[in-house]
Write an enzyme that holds these catalytic residues in place. Structure first.
Site, PDB file in Angstrom:
ATOM      1  N   GLN A  51      -8.496  -7.303   0.838  1.00 20.14           N
ATOM      2  CA  GLN A  51      -7.905  -7.987  -0.324  1.00 20.14           C
ATOM      3  C   GLN A  51      -7.151  -9.245   0.089  1.00 20.14           C
ATOM      4  OE1 GLN A  51      -6.123  -4.147  -2.077  1.00 20.14           O
ATOM      5  NE2 GLN A  51      -6.430  -5.440  -3.857  1.00 20.14           N
ATOM      6  N   HIS A 135      -8.648   4.802  -4.133  1.00 16.83           N
ATOM      7  CA  HIS A 135      -8.788   3.427  -4.618  1.00 16.83           C
ATOM      8  C   HIS A 135      -8.876   2.451  -3.439  1.00 16.83           C
ATOM      9  CE1 HIS A 135      -7.651   0.074  -7.524  1.00 16.83           C
ATOM     10  NE2 HIS A 135      -7.424  -0.484  -6.359  1.00 16.83           N
TER      11      HIS A 135
HETATM   12 NI    NI Z   1      -7.094  -2.382  -5.660  1.00 14.70          NI
END
Ligand code: NI
Length: 169
Positions: A51, A135
């Site tokens: 990310q 997740h």
């Molecule tokens: Ni996420």
């Protein structure tokens, strides 16, 4: 420590599978600290290395108790080896702007991973903790929670995102 930029959907980097970490050095610890700082700044409760554009299997997870001081843990090369039960609950993601929805996950999981020194870890996780790990492990596989909802819901989100991006342009 430094706050890094969080990549957002539809950035293609989020769709690439990450590689296993093989070097456990100071650099890795620094990266984990940056990830934690970035997560808390956002603010969020979990973050995967890809990310912030680092294609490696590292996740940070917030484990703060209610009313407690901020505390996080880092898992390197995490793998979900078993899952049981299922629970549907609200989920969002720092990489999927302005969207939360109900997502079905295992209620209880078994996880193998390593710590920042490369020591093997094996543990069980339940409920909130299990959801965050599932997740974040999805992120490492190039998956997002919007892959786990109906195609109609996904279509509606894409439409909404288009509008958001247009209004920001
Ligand atoms: Ni996420």
């Amino acid at each position: 420590m430094a706050i890094r930029t969080i990549l957002t959907y539809p950035n293609p980097i989020l769709r690439q599978k990450t590689g296993k970490v093989t070097t456990f050095d100071e650099e890795l610890k620094k990266l984990a600290d940056d990830m934690a700082e970035t997560m808390y700044d956002a603010p969020g409760i979990g973050l995967a290395a890809n990310q912030i554009g680092v294609p490696q299997q590292i996740i940070v997870v917030d484990i703060t108790e209610p009313d407690g001081d901020k505390e996080f843990t880092v898992f390197v090369n995490p793998v979900i080896s078993e899952g049981e039960g299922s629970v549907t609950d609200e989920e969002g993601c720092l990489s999927v702007v302005e969207y939360t929805t109900q997502v079905k996950r295992f209620r209880k999981i078994k996880v193998t991973a390593q710590d920042l020194d490369g020591n093997p870890l094996e543990f069980e996780a339940e409920d909130r903790f299990a959801r965050i790990i599932q997740h974040e492990v999805d992120h490492l596989l190039g998956k997002l929670f919007i892959d786990r909802i109906s195609s109609l819901k996904r279509k509606l989100y894409k439409k909404k995102l288009k509008k958001i991006l247009k209004s920001q342009a």
